[in-house]
Design an enzyme around this catalytic site. Structure first.
Site, PDB file in Angstrom:
ATOM      1  N   ASN A   1      -6.909  -0.330  -1.154  1.00 16.79           N
ATOM      2  CA  ASN A   1      -6.213   0.425  -2.203  1.00 16.79           C
ATOM      3  C   ASN A   1      -4.845  -0.216  -2.456  1.00 16.79           C
ATOM      4  O   ASN A   1      -3.803   0.392  -2.215  1.00 16.79           O
ATOM      5  CB  ASN A   1      -6.060   1.890  -1.786  1.00 16.79           C
ATOM      6  CG  ASN A   1      -5.552   2.762  -2.926  1.00 16.79           C
ATOM      7  OD1 ASN A   1      -5.685   2.419  -4.107  1.00 16.79           O
ATOM      8  ND2 ASN A   1      -4.952   3.892  -2.582  1.00 16.79           N
TER       9      ASN A   1
ATOM     10  N   HIS B   1       3.845   0.574   2.518  1.00 16.12           N
ATOM     11  CA  HIS B   1       3.512  -0.264   3.660  1.00 16.12           C
ATOM     12  C   HIS B   1       3.200  -1.663   3.147  1.00 16.12           C
ATOM     13  O   HIS B   1       2.752  -1.833   2.015  1.00 16.12           O
ATOM     14  CB  HIS B   1       2.285   0.264   4.412  1.00 16.12           C
ATOM     15  CG  HIS B   1       2.564   1.491   5.223  1.00 16.12           C
ATOM     16  ND1 HIS B   1       3.805   2.037   5.364  1.00 16.12           N
ATOM     17  CD2 HIS B   1       1.713   2.283   5.949  1.00 16.12           C
ATOM     18  CE1 HIS B   1       3.742   3.106   6.143  1.00 16.12           C
ATOM     19  NE2 HIS B   1       2.462   3.284   6.500  1.00 16.12           N
TER      20      HIS B   1
ATOM     21  N   TYR C   1      -9.820  -4.190   4.720  1.00 18.82           N
ATOM     22  CA  TYR C   1      -8.963  -3.030   5.007  1.00 18.82           C
ATOM     23  C   TYR C   1      -7.657  -3.120   4.223  1.00 18.82           C
ATOM     24  O   TYR C   1      -7.184  -2.126   3.654  1.00 18.82           O
ATOM     25  CB  TYR C   1      -8.680  -2.961   6.510  1.00 18.82           C
ATOM     26  CG  TYR C   1      -7.674  -1.917   6.896  1.00 18.82           C
ATOM     27  CD1 TYR C   1      -8.027  -0.578   6.984  1.00 18.82           C
ATOM     28  CD2 TYR C   1      -6.353  -2.268   7.167  1.00 18.82           C
ATOM     29  CE1 TYR C   1      -7.092   0.381   7.335  1.00 18.82           C
ATOM     30  CE2 TYR C   1      -5.414  -1.324   7.514  1.00 18.82           C
ATOM     31  CZ  TYR C   1      -5.790   0.009   7.599  1.00 18.82           C
ATOM     32  OH  TYR C   1      -4.867   0.962   7.936  1.00 18.82           O
TER      33      TYR C   1
ATOM     34  N   HIS D   1       0.876  -4.892   4.319  1.00 17.87           N
ATOM     35  CA  HIS D   1      -0.108  -5.506   5.210  1.00 17.87           C
ATOM     36  C   HIS D   1      -0.130  -7.009   4.944  1.00 17.87           C
ATOM     37  O   HIS D   1      -0.159  -7.436   3.785  1.00 17.87           O
ATOM     38  CB  HIS D   1      -1.507  -4.933   4.971  1.00 17.87           C
ATOM     39  CG  HIS D   1      -1.634  -3.481   5.295  1.00 17.87           C
ATOM     40  ND1 HIS D   1      -1.430  -2.976   6.554  1.00 17.87           N
ATOM     41  CD2 HIS D   1      -1.953  -2.410   4.513  1.00 17.87           C
ATOM     42  CE1 HIS D   1      -1.617  -1.674   6.550  1.00 17.87           C
ATOM     43  NE2 HIS D   1      -1.929  -1.302   5.317  1.00 17.87           N
TER      44      HIS D   1
ATOM     45  N   GLU E   1       0.847  -1.185   0.000  1.00 24.32           N
ATOM     46  CA  GLU E   1       0.000   0.000   0.000  1.00 24.32           C
ATOM     47  C   GLU E   1       0.884   1.237   0.000  1.00 24.32           C
ATOM     48  O   GLU E   1       1.934   1.263   0.657  1.00 24.32           O
ATOM     49  CB  GLU E   1      -0.909   0.001   1.232  1.00 24.32           C
ATOM     50  CG  GLU E   1      -1.833   1.203   1.320  1.00 24.32           C
ATOM     51  CD  GLU E   1      -2.604   1.227   2.625  1.00 24.32           C
ATOM     52  OE1 GLU E   1      -3.783   1.588   2.605  1.00 24.32           O
ATOM     53  OE2 GLU E   1      -2.011   0.884   3.672  1.00 24.32           O
TER      54      GLU E   1
END
Length: 314
Positions: free
Chosen positions: A110, A66, A106, A68, A58
């Site tokens: 994106n 980032h 979540y 995740h 992300e």
């Protein structure tokens, strides 16, 4: 890809504990590829039989990346090492993803790119209690804080998780959370290391000490010397005197006479008393030392024979 657990943030803490079949990891500012991270996590939890791993890249607001990661396993992953999920020095935020559906949504909101393996297993129990899901039970604040204490690995992470889970309490009772954060994660005091090597005996750099003594205790400026000695009128004379004193004070000067080694004892003088007082009155002198020859100066005087002078005239 090696697991690194030697950094300060990843030092194992006795307060840390993670036990869940759904693990949610966030690697902040991590440039690693999602596939490499996902494969590493898959092999890392192999002992607990992994069934699904999702790794998503992300873009952050500052332009960095980032990562995740949602990891699901057939048996709960259990560890008390806060650095267990570290990858090449990158330490993640570790949480129990009790609502796998929300966590996956979540992470995929994106994505720049992502990698996944296995079959996703939906979970309907929400970490914060989602009223939109059937048969959901809202988690108490005690359970939320307990989970945060178990999963946080440093002070900043602890306060950030409190802010997200309990925003009202964080805004109104921040000072209490900061106090608990300082108690849970006290600052590590640095161990003092002397810049000077050890010597025998254990002294601290005598050269530096001698230099300090020379510059602070044994040094007199010519100007100060002229003030203390009004007879010195020029700086050259003052400098010359100081140089002479400096050289003389560091040179052993012979005394000129040797110490007495005679074992002879002097006679003890008579203490003053009535006899001494009588001598003072009568003018007698008592000698307390060895006999000495005294020369008395005499002056001639005219003496007259003793006779009886009769007064009167014939």
């Amino acid at each position: 890809m090696s697991t690194v657990g030697s950094t300060v943030s990843s030092t194992p803490s006795r307060r840390f504990k993670h036990r869940n079949v759904n693990t949610f990891l966030t690697y902040s500012r991590c440039p690693l590829e999602p596939e490499a991270v996902g494969l590493h996590i898959w092999s890392l939890i192999a002992h607990w039989t992994p069934v699904y791993v999702l790794s998503v890249r992300e873009t952050h607001e500052d332009g960095g990346y980032h990562i995740h990661v949602l990891a699901q396993s057939a048996k709960p992953v259990y560890t008390t090492d806060s650095g267990f999920f570290d990858i090449d020095g990158f330490h993640p935020n570790i949480q129990s993803a009790k609502s796998a559906n929300k966590v996956r949504a979540y992470a995929m909101k994106n994505p720049v790119t992502y990698w996944e393996r296995g079959t996703f297993i939906p979970r309907k129990t929400s970490f914060l209690g989602d009223s939109t899901e059937p048969n959901s039970k809202k988690q108490s604040k005690d359970d939320i804080v307990r989970d945060i204490i178990e999963h946080s690995t440093n002070k900043q992470e602890y306060l950030s998780m409190i802010q997200k889970a309990l925003p009202y309490e964080w805004a109104t009772k921040l000072q209490y959370f900061e106090y608990s954060a300082n108690k849970l994660f006290p600052d590590i005091q640095e161990i003092y290391t002397s810049p000077f090597p050890q010597s025998t005996p254990a002294l601290l750099d005598p050269t530096a000490i001698n230099t300090w003594l020379e510059n602070n205790l044994y040094q007199v400026s010519p100007s100060a010397y002229m003030l203390a000695n009004p007879s010195c009128l020029t700086l050259e004379e003052a400098t010359s005197d100081l140089i002479w004193m400096h050289e003389t004070s560091r040179t052993l000067i012979p005394t000129g006479s040797s110490a007495c080694t005679s074992s002879g004892q002097q006679e003890q003088a008579s203490p003053p008393g009535p006899g001494a007082w009588e001598d003072i009155i009568t003018g007698r002198t008592t000698s307390t030392g060895p006999p000495t020859t005294r020369t008395q100066n005499t002056t001639s005087s005219t003496t007259y024979p003793s006779s009886t002078v009769h007064a009167g005239s014939n």
